[in-house]
Design a protein around this motif. Structure first.
Motif, PDB file in Angstrom:
ATOM      1  N   ASP A  78       0.819  -1.211   0.000  1.00  0.00           N
ATOM      2  CA  ASP A  78       0.000   0.000   0.000  1.00  0.00           C
ATOM      3  C   ASP A  78       0.855   1.264   0.000  1.00  0.00           C
ATOM      4  O   ASP A  78       0.680   2.147   0.860  1.00  0.00           O
ATOM      5  CB  ASP A  78      -0.964   0.001   1.185  1.00  0.00           C
ATOM      6  CG  ASP A  78      -2.311   0.637   0.807  1.00  0.00           C
ATOM      7  OD1 ASP A  78      -2.789   0.385  -0.316  1.00  0.00           O
ATOM      8  OD2 ASP A  78      -2.885   1.376   1.621  1.00  0.00           O
ATOM      9  N   SER A 102       3.552  -4.675  -6.177  1.00  0.00           N
ATOM     10  CA  SER A 102       2.846  -3.649  -5.420  1.00  0.00           C
ATOM     11  C   SER A 102       1.486  -4.199  -5.020  1.00  0.00           C
ATOM     12  O   SER A 102       0.622  -4.430  -5.871  1.00  0.00           O
ATOM     13  CB  SER A 102       2.686  -2.375  -6.260  1.00  0.00           C
ATOM     14  OG  SER A 102       1.935  -1.408  -5.552  1.00  0.00           O
ATOM     15  N   LEU A 155      -1.878  -3.448  -3.154  1.00  0.00           N
ATOM     16  CA  LEU A 155      -2.659  -2.301  -2.730  1.00  0.00           C
ATOM     17  C   LEU A 155      -3.850  -2.747  -1.899  1.00  0.00           C
ATOM     18  O   LEU A 155      -4.404  -3.828  -2.099  1.00  0.00           O
ATOM     19  CB  LEU A 155      -3.149  -1.518  -3.951  1.00  0.00           C
ATOM     20  CG  LEU A 155      -2.059  -0.984  -4.881  1.00  0.00           C
ATOM     21  CD1 LEU A 155      -2.687  -0.330  -6.104  1.00  0.00           C
ATOM     22  CD2 LEU A 155      -1.145  -0.010  -4.155  1.00  0.00           C
ATOM     23  N   THR A 178      -5.070   4.488  -3.698  1.00  0.00           N
ATOM     24  CA  THR A 178      -5.929   3.401  -4.151  1.00  0.00           C
ATOM     25  C   THR A 178      -7.292   3.879  -4.640  1.00  0.00           C
ATOM     26  O   THR A 178      -8.009   3.134  -5.305  1.00  0.00           O
ATOM     27  CB  THR A 178      -6.137   2.380  -3.019  1.00  0.00           C
ATOM     28  OG1 THR A 178      -6.514   3.072  -1.820  1.00  0.00           O
ATOM     29  CG2 THR A 178      -4.855   1.620  -2.756  1.00  0.00           C
ATOM     30  N   VAL A 194      -2.674   5.529  -9.864  1.00  0.00           N
ATOM     31  CA  VAL A 194      -1.928   4.280  -9.690  1.00  0.00           C
ATOM     32  C   VAL A 194      -1.217   3.902 -10.983  1.00  0.00           C
ATOM     33  O   VAL A 194      -0.038   3.551 -10.996  1.00  0.00           O
ATOM     34  CB  VAL A 194      -2.872   3.144  -9.238  1.00  0.00           C
ATOM     35  CG1 VAL A 194      -2.147   1.787  -9.300  1.00  0.00           C
ATOM     36  CG2 VAL A 194      -3.374   3.400  -7.820  1.00  0.00           C
ATOM     37  N   ALA A 210      -4.598  -6.023  -5.800  1.00  0.00           N
ATOM     38  CA  ALA A 210      -5.274  -5.456  -4.638  1.00  0.00           C
ATOM     39  C   ALA A 210      -5.736  -6.588  -3.731  1.00  0.00           C
ATOM     40  O   ALA A 210      -6.068  -7.682  -4.194  1.00  0.00           O
ATOM     41  CB  ALA A 210      -6.460  -4.600  -5.067  1.00  0.00           C
TER      42      ALA A 210
END
Length: 314
Positions: A136, A241, A243, A253, A259, A273
């Motif tokens: 995050d 990454s 998120l 986000t 992003v 995510a």
């Protein structure tokens, strides 16, 4: 048992502590696992401490040697009389790498501020990072160009000062309740563990958060994504990454276009995510985060892990 006498579930992996000198400060390092196993360096975020990686460490399936420092002004590491500048954290990490890894490249998994520091370092010293996991974090929340200099300086002048009295909490469970109000996803056991590792007792009784209150000062950072991107574009290691699905105002986000724009600076980045998570996604879904990290390190599809969602790059 906690200092208040309230019990919490025993961790699967027990940590041990040691200290080292870093740029004039006595740094605390927490470790899990056996020396000789592959090392993962864990870097916590602002107003946090190394012990709060416990849930993630326990969720990892492989045999790893985890090393997690408390940043300057956090946890059991010394306070910094000169304050807290982003460049100081990068400099501290450079010294830690020299001590811990010498000429070897290392795996780094880091959260929030720690991830931002790690991503800058990986661009400045690309030969020293073999894999990078960002939890995050893709730079500062907002671009500040031109810089609102009046507000920035006033924030510094008006911030808490050393020696300011702090209103203590009566017990660690009271601090745990405060953490659950801030993050309702935390279980009672998790919040008690976090409160235990993020607090310190006062001689006169009661408990306060272990971080240095002067960390709340301006914390000067890079001003916009283009400045971060100058470092990110130099990273040679594969980057994952992860998120959160955090919908707080101004969170990266919440803006898919932002992003995508920031991810474009990286040469080799994968994005995913974690469903139903806030900013502290390694607290909210440690098993999903652990699965994603280990899949990434094995070059396996991260999205096959339960709870992960694809991030659409615009």
């Amino acid at each position: 048992m906690t200092r208040s006498g309230h019990s919490w579930r025993a961790p699967r992996r027990l940590s041990r502590s040691r200290h080292t000198d870093v740029r004039g400060l006595r740094y605390h390092l927490r470790e899990w696992g056996e020396p000789g196993a592959p090392i993962i360096l864990l870097l916590h975020g602002g107003r946090d401490a190394s012990g709060t990686f416990q849930f993630l460490v326990d969720a990892m399936e492989g045999d790893w040697h985890f090393i997690a420092p408390d940043w300057r002004g956090h946890g059991l590491t010394d306070r910094a009389p000169g304050g807290y500048w982003l460049s100081d954290f990068v400099g501290d990490l450079d010294i830690l790498f020299e001590e811990l890894f010498a000429d070897r490249a290392a795996i780094v998994a880091a959260h929030s501020m720690g991830a931002n520091v790690a991503s800058l370092f990986a661009g400045l010293r690309p030969e020293k990072v073999s894999r990078l996991v960002l939890l995050d974090a893709l730079g500062n929340l907002l671009d500040l160009s031109p810089v609102p200099i009046v507000n920035t300086l006033l924030r510094m002048l008006n911030a808490p000062r050393p020696g300011r009295s702090i209103r203590p909490y009566p017990t660690v469970p009271a601090m745990a309740e405060r953490l659950r109000r801030a993050n309702p996803r935390l279980s009672e056991v998790q919040s008690e563990f976090l409160a235990e590792h993020l607090s310190r007792p006062l001689p006169a009784g009661g408990f306060v958060w272990a971080k240095d209150i002067t960390f709340e000062r301006a914390f000067p950072t890079l001003h916009d994504a283009a400045e971060w991107g100058q470092c990110w574009s130099r990273i040679t290691a594969p980057v994952l990454s992860l998120l959160s699905t955090d919908d707080r105002a101004h969170a990266i986000t919440s803006d898919p276009a932002e992003v995508s724009a920031r991810a474009a600076y990286f040469r080799n980045i994968s994005l995913a995510a974690i469903s139903n998570t806030g900013h502290n996604l390694h607290h909210d879904a440690p098993h999903a985060v652990a699965c994603a990290i280990e899949a990434f390190l094995r070059d396996e599809p991260v999205l096959e892990c339960s709870g992960l969602e694809p991030v659409v790059v615009i």
